[in-house]
Design a protein around this motif. Structure first.
Motif, short mmCIF file in Angstrom:
data_model
loop_
_atom_site.label_atom_id
_atom_site.label_comp_id
_atom_site.label_asym_id
_atom_site.label_seq_id
_atom_site.Cartn_x
_atom_site.Cartn_y
_atom_site.Cartn_z
N LYS A 191 -50.73 -4.28 23.55
CA LYS A 191 -49.91 -3.25 24.20
C LYS A 191 -50.31 -3.23 25.67
O LYS A 191 -51.50 -3.30 25.99
N TYR A 192 -49.32 -3.09 26.53
CA TYR A 192 -49.58 -3.31 27.95
C TYR A 192 -49.27 -2.10 28.82
O TYR A 192 -49.38 -2.16 30.03
N LYS A 193 -48.86 -0.99 28.19
CA LYS A 193 -48.72 0.28 28.91
C LYS A 193 -49.87 1.15 28.43
O LYS A 193 -50.15 1.20 27.21
N PRO A 194 -50.55 1.87 29.34
CA PRO A 194 -51.78 2.58 28.94
C PRO A 194 -51.61 3.50 27.73
O PRO A 194 -52.38 3.41 26.78
N TYR A 195 -50.60 4.37 27.73
CA TYR A 195 -50.48 5.33 26.62
C TYR A 195 -50.19 4.62 25.32
O TYR A 195 -50.70 5.00 24.25
N ASP A 196 -49.37 3.59 25.40
CA ASP A 196 -49.02 2.82 24.21
C ASP A 196 -50.28 2.18 23.62
O ASP A 196 -50.50 2.18 22.41
N MET A 197 -51.13 1.67 24.52
CA MET A 197 -52.35 1.00 24.07
C MET A 197 -53.36 2.01 23.52
O MET A 197 -53.91 1.82 22.44
N PHE A 198 -53.58 3.09 24.25
CA PHE A 198 -54.56 4.08 23.77
C PHE A 198 -54.14 4.66 22.42
O PHE A 198 -54.98 4.90 21.56
N MET A 199 -52.85 4.88 22.24
CA MET A 199 -52.42 5.46 20.96
C MET A 199 -52.72 4.53 19.80
O MET A 199 -53.02 4.97 18.70
N GLN A 200 -52.63 3.19 20.05
CA GLN A 200 -53.02 2.25 19.00
C GLN A 200 -54.50 2.42 18.66
O GLN A 200 -54.88 2.44 17.50
N TYR A 201 -55.33 2.54 19.70
CA TYR A 201 -56.77 2.68 19.47
C TYR A 201 -57.08 4.01 18.76
O TYR A 201 -57.91 4.06 17.87
N PHE A 202 -56.43 5.08 19.21
CA PHE A 202 -56.71 6.39 18.59
C PHE A 202 -56.33 6.36 17.11
O PHE A 202 -57.04 6.88 16.25
N LYS A 203 -55.18 5.75 16.82
CA LYS A 203 -54.77 5.71 15.41
C LYS A 203 -55.72 4.83 14.60
O LYS A 203 -56.03 5.13 13.45
N LEU A 204 -56.19 3.76 15.22
CA LEU A 204 -57.16 2.90 14.53
C LEU A 204 -58.39 3.73 14.13
O LEU A 204 -58.87 3.65 13.00
N ILE A 205 -58.87 4.54 15.06
CA ILE A 205 -60.08 5.32 14.76
C ILE A 205 -59.78 6.35 13.67
O ILE A 205 -60.60 6.59 12.78
N LYS A 206 -58.58 6.90 13.69
CA LYS A 206 -58.20 7.82 12.62
C LYS A 206 -58.25 7.09 11.27
O LYS A 206 -58.72 7.62 10.27
N LYS A 207 -57.76 5.85 11.25
CA LYS A 207 -57.76 5.10 9.99
C LYS A 207 -59.20 4.80 9.54
O LYS A 207 -59.50 4.85 8.36
N LEU A 208 -60.06 4.49 10.50
CA LEU A 208 -61.46 4.25 10.13
C LEU A 208 -62.08 5.54 9.60
O LEU A 208 -62.81 5.53 8.61
N ASN A 209 -61.74 6.67 10.24
CA ASN A 209 -62.24 7.97 9.74
C ASN A 209 -61.72 8.25 8.33
O ASN A 209 -62.33 8.99 7.57
N CYS A 210 -60.55 7.69 8.01
CA CYS A 210 -59.96 7.92 6.68
C CYS A 210 -60.43 6.87 5.68
O CYS A 210 -59.84 6.73 4.61
N GLY A 211 -61.41 6.08 6.03
CA GLY A 211 -62.05 5.23 5.02
C GLY A 211 -61.77 3.74 5.11
O GLY A 211 -62.20 3.00 4.22
N ALA A 212 -61.05 3.28 6.14
CA ALA A 212 -60.85 1.81 6.25
C ALA A 212 -62.19 1.15 6.53
O ALA A 212 -63.00 1.67 7.30
N ASN A 213 -62.42 0.01 5.90
CA ASN A 213 -63.71 -0.68 6.05
C ASN A 213 -63.65 -1.91 6.96
O ASN A 213 -64.68 -2.43 7.36
N PHE A 214 -62.47 -2.41 7.17
CA PHE A 214 -62.32 -3.59 8.04
C PHE A 214 -60.97 -3.50 8.74
O PHE A 214 -60.10 -2.69 8.35
N ILE A 215 -60.80 -4.33 9.77
CA ILE A 215 -59.62 -4.20 10.63
C ILE A 215 -58.89 -5.53 10.69
O ILE A 215 -59.49 -6.56 11.02
N MET A 216 -57.61 -5.53 10.37
CA MET A 216 -56.77 -6.72 10.51
C MET A 216 -55.96 -6.53 11.79
O MET A 216 -55.33 -5.49 11.99
N VAL A 217 -55.96 -7.56 12.64
CA VAL A 217 -55.35 -7.41 13.96
C VAL A 217 -54.02 -8.17 14.01
O VAL A 217 -53.95 -9.33 13.58
N GLN A 218 -53.00 -7.53 14.52
CA GLN A 218 -51.67 -8.16 14.63
C GLN A 218 -51.75 -9.45 15.47
O GLN A 218 -52.66 -9.61 16.28
N ALA A 219 -50.79 -10.32 15.25
CA ALA A 219 -50.83 -11.63 15.93
C ALA A 219 -50.48 -11.53 17.41
O ALA A 219 -49.66 -10.70 17.81
#
Ligand code: SF4
Length: 482
Positions: A173-201
């Motif tokens: 993601k190349y716009k700041p808010y768009d990128m940060f929102m991806q990171y924030f949601k990732l952390i929410k998913k980790l808080n909800c119990g995800a153990n590993f991260i698969m990254v889009q191509a």
């Protein structure tokens, strides 16, 4: 999604070779395979899967297994949870299964998870899912999307859950808010119990490194798997035509690919293997725990892929050697989609790990207009506790001041008074990965992804932490299906 998950298990084993690989830091290779269309003969599909599984598991160069995607290439396909029954029973703890929330009610998702548990498949990655290729915004709005965060939360709350769930993120993601929102949601998913991260191509190695650095910066040392695509001319066209939302090819890369294609099909293919091998070696040096290869869909290609990747891993054992070769091979092509594309750190791709030197880059925040600020105050004044009241309360006012289209559970106060029903997938916990490089909605290129607005208000209110800490329950909608 409040009902307890009823798990019927045939397998009492706690062995999980995928988890062991990740926990022991062993670099692994996942071969991506899509569950076939329902019009495929089940016998033939099972045979093909068995042949692919055999080819994958018989490689000795490095640990290999399958990642089976759900509702990705076909609109009407076997669900991965059903299809998994064709995998060798004693090998199912090595593979990873995606579960798509697209056109799937929460009840159906529970049933799919039960099927996985019965089959002894525990490595699952819930995804919210993309739009169907031939569908517009209006048709997509009729579908139910079960958001990945809800599935993770439910698994987290299930006592003695046998699952080892992962989650996905799109760092390209190349716009700041768009990128940060991806990171924030990732952390929410980790808080909800995800153990590993698969990254889009994607092909932008600086973005792959920025994600690893961000995780280190936040002390989140989760195993991360990068998805790489072996391009063919058809796959390239699909991406350029937007058939795979959230995946982009920069102009420079596009020019290189066209040049490679102009020589011969054979040369094009050779160039793609070389690019893939270099990317794979780079991923390991950037701290990734493995790669998931898409487009390697036959036993013969599996053989080539494993050979090429393991040779590259052996050849490029130092970051300096790899980056010199990578930059020369890519002819220093620009991977960002436009000038002034946003990167979170400076000095990316100058060293492998985050140390004290790199800086978080600043960015200019688009100011909220006076009208937006006034609108926010008004909505907060009118609907301060709308999430605790019947959804129909003050519906007309909500329609006038928040664009409410009527849902069964109001979440306005939890989404900084931006109505989540404005998102065509009705997501409330954060964005999907499908937005365009300029942060526009996957389904409407004229409308900004609503979560950029959510972040703008959260930042203005100095409450960014809410975006990763607050889990927003789903609105109990069980809508039209596939
Ligand atoms: S508004 Fe954002 S989260 Fe919703 S579908 Fe569009 S891109 Fe995805």
């Amino acid at each position: 999604m409040n009902d307890a998950l009823q798990l019927e298990m045939n397998f009492g084993t706690s062995a999980n070779r995928w988890r062991e690989c990740l926990n022991n830091g062993i670099f692994s290779l996942l071969i991506e395979h899509s569950a076939p269309g329902r019009d495929t003969d089940p016998g033939a599909a099972s045979e093909r899967l068995a042949a692919l599984e055999y080819a994958v598991l018989s490689r000795t160069e490095l640990p290999c297994s399958l990642a089976i995607t759900d509702r990705y290439s076909f609109t009407d396909c076997w669900r991965t949870a059903e299809y998994a029954a064709a995998l060798a029973p004693e090998m199912r703890d090595r593979h990873v299964l995606y579960l798509s929330g697209r056109g799937t009610t929460p009840q159906e998702m529970r049933e799919l998870l039960s099927l996985c548990a019965s089959a002894g498949v525990f490595n699952v990655v819930p995804v919210t899912g993309d739009r169907f290729p031939d569908e517009d915004e209006r048709a997509t709005r009729q579908r139910c999307f079960t958001e990945d965060v809800h599935v993770l939360k439910q698994l987290q709350e299930t006592e003695h859950s046998p699952f080892f769930p992962g989650c996905v993120v799109n760092p390209f993601k190349y716009k700041p808010y768009d990128m940060f929102m991806q990171y924030f949601k990732l952390i929410k998913k980790l808080n909800c119990g995800a153990n590993f991260i698969m990254v889009q191509a994607g092909w932008d190695m600086a973005k792959l490194q920025a994600l690893r650095w961000y995780l280190s910066y936040r002390n989140l040392e989760y195993p991360t798997i990068a998805r790489l695509i072996l391009l063919t001319p058809e796959r390239m066209d699909k991406i350029l035509n937007g058939a795979w939302p959230g995946i982009h090819i920069s102009n420079d890369l596009q020019n290189s690919l066209r040049k490679e294609l102009s020589y011969s099909a054979k040369q094009f293919e050779a160039a793609q293997w070389q690019r893939l091998a270099l990317q794979a070696a780079g991923c390991r040096l950037l701290g990734y725990s493995g790669i998931q290869l898409a487009g390697v869909d036959t036993p013969d290609k599996v053989k080539i892929a494993v050979r090429r990747v393991s040779e590259a891993l052996r050849e490029y054992s130092s970051f300096e050697h790899w980056i010199t070769e990578y930059q020369s091979y890519m002819a220093r092509a620009e991977m960002a989609p436009f000038t002034n594309s946003f990167y979170l750190f400076d000095q990316l791709l100058t060293r492998p790990y985050l140390d004290n030197t790199p800086r978080l880059l600043n960015f200019s925040r688009p100011e909220l207009s006076g009208r937006e600020r006034l609108g926010y105050h008004l909505r907060r004044f009118l609907f301060p506790s709308a999430d605790r009241q019947p959804a129909g309360d003050r519906r007309l006012l909500k329609k006038l001041f928040a664009g409410c289209s009527g849902c069964r559970r109001c979440r306005l106060p939890q989404t900084f008074f931006v109505c989540p029903e404005r998102c065509p997938k009705r997501l409330s916990n954060g964005p999907c990965g499908g937005s365009t490089p300029r942060g526009m909605c996957e389904l409407n290129p004229h409308q900004e992804c609503i979560f950029s607005r959510v972040m703008a208000y959260a930042e203005w209110q100095q409450a960014l932490n809410v975006l990763e800490e607050q889990y927003i329950e789903m609105p109990f909608q069980e809508k039209t299906q596939s």
